[in-house]
Design a protein around this motif. Structure first.
Motif, short mmCIF file in Angstrom:
data_model
loop_
_atom_site.label_atom_id
_atom_site.label_comp_id
_atom_site.label_asym_id
_atom_site.label_seq_id
_atom_site.Cartn_x
_atom_site.Cartn_y
_atom_site.Cartn_z
N ASN A 82 0.81 -1.22 0.00
CA ASN A 82 0.00 0.00 0.00
C ASN A 82 0.84 1.27 0.00
N ALA A 83 2.16 1.13 0.15
CA ALA A 83 3.02 2.31 0.24
C ALA A 83 3.26 2.90 -1.14
N GLU A 84 3.33 4.21 -1.20
CA GLU A 84 3.62 4.90 -2.45
C GLU A 84 4.28 6.24 -2.17
N ARG A 85 5.03 6.71 -3.14
CA ARG A 85 5.69 8.01 -3.07
C ARG A 85 4.92 8.97 -3.97
N HIS A 106 -0.89 15.02 -7.74
CA HIS A 106 0.35 14.32 -7.44
C HIS A 106 0.50 13.13 -8.40
N ILE A 107 1.73 12.68 -8.56
CA ILE A 107 2.04 11.47 -9.33
C ILE A 107 2.33 10.35 -8.34
N PRO A 108 1.46 9.34 -8.24
CA PRO A 108 1.72 8.25 -7.29
C PRO A 108 2.70 7.23 -7.85
N LEU A 109 3.77 6.99 -7.15
CA LEU A 109 4.74 5.96 -7.52
C LEU A 109 4.73 4.88 -6.44
N LYS A 110 4.24 3.68 -6.78
CA LYS A 110 4.19 2.61 -5.80
C LYS A 110 5.59 2.12 -5.48
N LEU A 146 3.14 16.06 -18.69
CA LEU A 146 2.92 17.18 -17.76
C LEU A 146 3.09 18.52 -18.48
N LYS A 147 4.11 18.61 -19.32
CA LYS A 147 4.38 19.86 -20.02
C LYS A 147 3.24 20.20 -20.99
N LYS A 148 2.70 19.19 -21.67
CA LYS A 148 1.61 19.43 -22.61
C LYS A 148 0.35 19.90 -21.90
N VAL A 189 2.31 17.84 -7.99
CA VAL A 189 2.21 18.45 -9.31
C VAL A 189 1.25 19.63 -9.22
N GLN A 190 1.67 20.75 -9.80
CA GLN A 190 0.83 21.96 -9.82
C GLN A 190 0.50 22.29 -11.29
N TYR A 191 -0.76 22.56 -11.56
CA TYR A 191 -1.19 22.90 -12.92
C TYR A 191 -1.44 24.40 -13.00
N ALA A 192 -0.86 25.00 -14.05
CA ALA A 192 -1.00 26.44 -14.23
C ALA A 192 -2.42 26.79 -14.70
#
Length: 443
Positions: free
Chosen positions: A246-249, A271-275, A354-356, A253-256
């Motif tokens: 269940n752990a994730e990093r 946010h981007i969840p990384l398990k 993300l950039k797009k 992320v902020q959207y303009a």
């Protein structure tokens, strides 16, 4: 988990899905005890237990059906191997990559069809290999053709194994569509649990034989201190697996903000969840298959680790209780963890998306700096996940060497799969209830 199942049972639609899943698993277990003709299953089971190597892993993944040479002896292994091969080819072959990314629903259906065809082909190869093992081991005494030609018996056996693997694949797809959770994972879960009583009995006998003569008899003729020590160790492994699964990093992320017509979009935070363990149990399976390759080849060649000379010493080096095997196993798990995470997650692609969409990670410029940061975080998480998998995989090997039970070498793999599938199925049930706004669950 029990409370989740109880709440889901109160909903008629979910109750039908649960009953369908249970009925499908009953069919799977029925096919797991129906033997293939012309084979002495009792002699085969005793032979496979003494051979070890990759056969121990296949027996653990496919349950008792493998050692009995049942119709479902190959289980979901051909489908899993096919899925892995197609996934790797998707990265290597541009046509398959375009089909997966740009083909939409039609592309996914084509890839699923290709996976099924490859599953049947792998089933034929594995079925023929299993038949060859049965025909060559024990001087051919495990094979009784009942007066029929040997080639005819071979065709029947191989086709039975292949048809069984294809039916298991179809059954898993039906569970996914009409039942609860991922069908292939649930069938794998059921196969592993079917070996639970025999593994517990083997572990008990190993502990009892290893501690024979120790004073302070407790229940089950074991020392009083051995019982809680074993139970605490097993519980600690399960708790660790649940925590890591269940752990994730979460990378913020902020959207303009942007104006489209008269409306303003963006400006929210995500946010981007990384398990931590995004690779699952695949690195352990790959490492187990490669590390046990010498023992598997020796089993076909009729060489034993007790034989004198070079090959006997070579097999003793690769024995599951040797230090060299544990070190190689550890390094293979770490290496495959990095390889598999690289195949699954592409930091450059995430940074470009993300950039797009006008998103950025606070403190990092869009583009290459963002990709480098995600890659750095991914390497740290992958290393932690790889060490976790290595510890879980090696702990049963060390324990088995201490108590004299070599069959515990695949215990870590089985526990990770069982706990992971249980968690995924519970989350699937919770998601189904949440979609239906089940009041009892929301409260």
């Amino acid at each position: 988990m029990i409370e989740t199942i109880r709440n889901a049972w109160k909903i008629p639609e979910l109750r039908k899905k649960i009953l369908f899943t249970v009925f499908a698993l009953l069919i799977f277990r029925l096919g797991s005890v129906v033997p293939v003709p012309f084979i002495d299953s009792n002699m085969l089971g005793a032979t496979l237990n003494n051979m070890g190597g990759i056969f121990t892993l296949l027996g653990a993944m496919n349950g008792t059906a493998f050692s009995m040479a049942a119709v479902f002896a190959l289980g979901v292994q051909p489908y899993i191997n096919s899925s892995i091969i197609i996934q790797l080819l998707t990265v290597a072959i541009p046509a398959l990559e375009r089909l997966q990314k740009e083909g939409g629903e039609e592309g996914r259906k084509k890839i699923a069809a290709i996976t099924r065809y490859v599953t049947v082909a792998i089933g034929l190869l594995q079925g023929f290999g299993y038949y060859t093992l049965i025909r060559t081991q024990g001087g051919g005494t495990m094979l009784d053709t009942a007066g029929l030609p040997g080639w005819w018996a071979g065709i029947v056996i191989v086709l039975c194994f292949t048809a069984g693997s294809a039916f298991v694949m179809w059954l898993g797809e039906q569970i996914t569509e009409f039942g609860i959770g991922n069908g292939i994972s649930i069938i794998l879960f059921a196969g592993i649990l079917s070996r639970g009583p025999s593994m517990i009995r083997t572990m008990y006998q190993g502990v009892r034989n290893n501690l024979d003569g120790v004073t302070g008899e407790g229940i089950f003729n074991l020392p009083v201190w051995a019982i809680p020590l074993i139970l605490i160790g097993m519980l600690a492994i399960v708790v660790l697996i649940v925590f890591i699964q269940n752990a994730e990093r979460r990378i913020p992320v902020q959207y303009a903000k942007r104006v489209v017509g008269r409306k303003m979009y963006g400006g929210q935070s995500s946010h981007i969840p990384l398990k931590v363990n995004m690779t699952g149990v695949m690195p352990i399976i790959f490492a187990q298959a490669i590390a046990s390759l010498p023992a598997t080849i020796a089993a076909f060649a009729g060489v034993s680790k007790n034989d004198p000379g070079f090959w006997g010493g070579f097999l003793r080096v690769f024995d599951t209780t040797s230090i060299f095997y544990i070190v190689v196993y550890f390094l293979l798990i770490v290496g495959f963890s990095f390889f598999y995470s690289t195949m699954q997650f592409n930091p450059v692609e995430v940074a470009n998306n993300l950039k797009k969409n006008g998103g950025f990670i606070p403190g990092f410029r869009p583009g290459k700096p963002t990709a480098d940061f995600i890659h750095k975080v991914l390497n740290k998480i992958t290393m932690f996940g790889a060490l976790y998998l290595a510890i879980i995989a090696i702990a049963p090997i060390v324990t088995g060497a201490v108590i004299g039970v070599s069959s515990l070498a695949i215990g870590g793999t089985s526990i990770i799969i069982v706990v992971g599938v249980a968690l995924e199925t519970t989350k699937a049930l919770e998601a189904q209830m949440l979609m239906r706004h089940y009041k009892g669950f929301l409260e």
